[in-house]
Design a protein around this motif. Structure first.
Motif: not given
Length: 294
Positions: A213-240
């Protein structure tokens, strides 16, 4: 080094991100020099995973033609690329690859089940010979020559949970499984409501994405990595970048990249034969790049 395919046919069923309906995914072995081929079993059509067949990059990477398409291919292709699989047939009974848990780890598990088989043909790679860059305002993606391929990605979001993140990933199968494969796609609640009003993202849930939402992560388990967001962008780039048709041996660097910029980068590389060389992975080249496929 030889080309590869999967050892046996495997299948899975998962929910489509946009339609929210069950989709059957089947992977089948394919002969040498056939590449990655998508088959729409419900339409009886097929198309190869290559830049000229990309028809949309707005929400995901989409390949197809006037008769049909397959969307959200990047997570599956990322796993296929990381596993060094050169030839595989991907059968689907709908217009998107199932989202699974929003990462690539389910596809890694499926490929582990399928196994890898060597084919009687030399493995090909694409050697980057000149730096190629694509810009859009302050955003950019580029590829440059390297004998130790890396992905250096920076994102910068105003959201308090994300902010500015940078991650440098040294490409290999083992590193992919440890560092990238489990990173999930993410989205914002305000955007989801708009998409669902257009009958899109109907399958999105906390089971297959990191939601904010505007300020928080809504998933109760939180993140799998502290920087999961940028890691996923790398995942996308490898696929592209796997749409190039062979492993791309070069350093990829991005700031606020996207599927659109990644696609434009593949087209820019292919636009000039001086930018790259398609080579057989043997001899000295095998010594240089062989560890990538270990």
């Amino acid at each position: 080094m030889k080309q590869t395919t999967i050892f046996k046919r495997v299948e899975a069923i998962g929910i489509g991100l946009h339609k929210g309906e069950p989709i059957k995914l089947v992977l089948e072995p394919l002969d040498a020099d056939m590449g990655i081929v998508f088959v729409r079993t419900d339409l009886g059509i097929s198309f190869k995973a290559e830049p000229k067949n990309v028809i949309n990059t707005q929400m995901a990477t989409v390949v197809g033609n006037q008769n049909g398409f397959v969307s959200t291919i990047e997570h599956l292709l990322s796993a296929i690329n990381a596993y060094g699989i050169d030839n595989v047939r991907i059968l689907l009974d709908a217009n998107e690859v199932p989202v699974m848990d929003g990462s690539a780890i389910s596809f890694c598990m499926l490929l582990d089940e399928a196994g890898i088989r060597l084919l009687d043909a030399p493995k090909k790679v694409i050697l980057v010979r000149k730096e190629v860059e694509v810009k859009q305002g302050d955003k950019f993606v580029k590829i440059s020559p390297s004998n130790n391929p890396k992905f250096d990605y920076t994102i910068n979001f105003t959201h308090p949970v994300i902010g500015k993140q940078r991650y440098v990933f040294e490409f290999s199968k083992s590193n992919f499984i440890k560092e990238i494969a489990r990173a999930r796609t993410f989205g914002f609640l305000k955007d989801l409501q708009k998409l669902q009003a257009q009958n899109l993202a109907l399958g999105a849930s906390l089971d297959n994405a990191v939601a904010l939402d505007d300020t928080h992560i809504l998933n109760p388990e939180g993140l799998r990595f502290e920087n999961e967001f940028v890691r996923h962008k790398i995942l996308d780039a490898i696929g592209d970048l796997s749409l190039m048709g062979a492993p791309l041996m070069g350093d990829y660097t991005a700031f606020a990249g996207s599927h659109e910029l990644n696609h434009k980068l593949t087209l820019a590389i292919l636009a000039d034969a001086k930018n790259y060389e398609v080579a057989t992975l043997s001899g000295e080249l095998l010594k240089e790049y062989g560890k990538v496929f270990a």
